[in-house]
Design an enzyme around this catalytic site. Structure first.
Site, PDB file in Angstrom:
ATOM      1  CE1 TYR A 101      -3.425   2.696   1.462  1.00 41.72           C
ATOM      2  CE2 TYR A 101      -1.449   3.536   2.264  1.00 41.72           C
ATOM      3  CZ  TYR A 101      -3.122   3.737   1.868  1.00 41.72           C
ATOM      4  OH  TYR A 101      -3.594   5.033   2.197  1.00 41.72           O
ATOM      5  CD  GLU A 190      -6.012   4.529  -0.408  1.00 41.14           C
ATOM      6  OE1 GLU A 190      -5.992   4.792   0.819  1.00 41.14           O
ATOM      7  OE2 GLU A 190      -6.944   3.966  -0.829  1.00 41.14           O
TER       8      GLU A 190
END
Ligand code: GDP
Ligand code: MN
Length: 380
Positions: A101, A190
């Site tokens: 991530y 993101e």
């Protein structure tokens, strides 16, 4: 403004961040054609402005074009957290060895840009932050110094990524993501998951991308990505008419002039036990057409049960706003009761105009507190 995954990936691609090849499709046959062009297995992905598509059945692997058509059939029209799927992104399927991530956003408290990186990708970041905070590497970037390459290395070590080939690729992606974030005036970029393939190649498999509405005038190419159909009708109307409009959750529609006054109006509504449904800021203007436009936008929100007009006039003149209210009432049918509080320039004249016309369902109150009480009562 939030971007769809495929739009975010297009921006990633422009800044050199590796993404998979893909095509947009809006029908099952288009999905089949896209899969044919791409070749090999594909992923059929719902394009909606919300997360958690995988869990909701909006992301499916397809082995061949026929399968892609079938999967598309199943996903189109699906309701994912209140968003109906009208578009699909058909992407060359990746093999996944690891899911990481990576994100960049503002840390408003620290007044700095914040990177977050963890090897615990694929799941919601809030979950990682809650259950395994030590696995989440965070790094602030000073806005004056800008991003320095050593910072990428520190972030990567912090996340415990030890493979030198991965380190090299991720360092580059971190730097590209910083440029992408700054140069598009983004508020959030993101990548979840940022994958490592079995061959060791790092790639962005998803994108969540929010750009600053107030900077869109600098980025016509990004502005063009806006999908009007993704917004409720009153938000669309507000944008077309150039009205500042914010949707909230309660029952009282609020019209004021100036951000400060509008914010205090929200507070006073809460103080007297009510909840604002939305607000419009007339700004310094408040001419008749502006009032008509704002009333049109506010009343298009079906949650509004009463309307509070709170005007503290400086440059704005209350008599002009009063004319605007009467004009609006003659043009559009407004079911909800309207409460008006005028203060400042020509407040007396404004009240007189409303008293003379005496439209039904319109209440004039002397103070902000009285007006808020009345509006909340009428919304009950
Ligand atoms: P989200 O659920 O809205 O965050 O959608 P994502 O794009 O992140 O996809 C959800 C999950 O589907 C990912 O975490 C992956 O595990 C899986 N997925 C997405 N694309 C691929 C792919 O190309 N290959 C494989 N094997 N899995 C994928
Ligand atoms: Mn994701």
């Amino acid at each position: 403004m939030d971007l769809y995954e495929y739009q975010g990936k297009e921006l990633f691609r422009r800044f050199g961040i590796p993404v998979s090849e893909g095509r947009l499709a809006t029908t099952p046959p288009e999905a089949r054609a896209a899969a044919e062009e791409i070749g090999g297995p594909v992923v059929v992905k719902a394009q909606v402005l919300t997360g958690g598509r995988g869990k909701a059945g909006g992301v499916k692997l397809a082995d061949d074009p026929g399968d892609a058509e079938q999967k598309a059939e199943g996903i189109l029209g699906l309701d994912i957290n209140g968003h109906v799927v009208r578009k699909l992104w058909i992407e060359s399927a990746s093999e996944i060895a690891k899911e990481y991530y990576l994100s960049i956003t503002f840390d408003r408290g620290a007044k700095r840009v914040l990177f977050m990186l963890t090897t615990e990708g694929g799941v919601e970041i809030e979950e990682v932050a809650a259950t395994k905070p030590e696995a989440l590497a965070r790094l602030h970037v000073d806005p004056l110094e800008g991003f320095q390459p050593y910072q990428a290395r520190r972030l990567i070590y912090g996340a415990g990524i030890a493979d030198p080939e991965e380190q090299k690729q991720i360092a580059k992606i971190v730097e590209q993501l910083y440029r992408c974030f700054v140069e598009t005036d983004a508020m959030l970029c993101e990548i979840n998951p940022l994958i490592v393939t079995p061959e060791g190649e790092v790639r962005a498999l998803d994108s969540k991308f929010t750009v600053d509405d107030n900077a869109l005038y600098k980025h016509p190419d990004v502005e063009e990505m806006r999908d009007p159909e993704a917004y409720p009708p009153e938000e669309r109307a507000a944008r077309e008419k150039g009205v500042t409009y914010v949707k909230l959750d309660g029952e009282v529609g609020i019209l004021g002039n100036g951000a400060g006054l509008v914010m205090s109006t929200l507070d006073v509504i809460a103080l007297v036990g009510g909840r604002p449904a939305n607000f419009c800021d007339l700004g310094g203007g408040g001419d008749a057409q502006g009032v008509v436009d704002a009333l049109e936008v506010i009343t298009a929100d079906s949650q509004v049960r009463s309307i509070l007009f709170n005007i503290f006039a400086g440059i704005t003149r209350c008599d002009v706003v009063a004319q605007g209210i009467l004009e609006a009432l003659s043009q559009i049918k407004i079911e909800q009761p309207i409460v008006v509080r005028f203060d400042g320039t020509n407040a007396e004249e404004g009240r007189q105009i409303l008293a003379d016309a005496a439209p039904p369902n319109l209440h004039v109150e002397p103070t902000m507190l009285d007006a808020a009480r009345r509006a909340v009562e009428l919304a009950a």
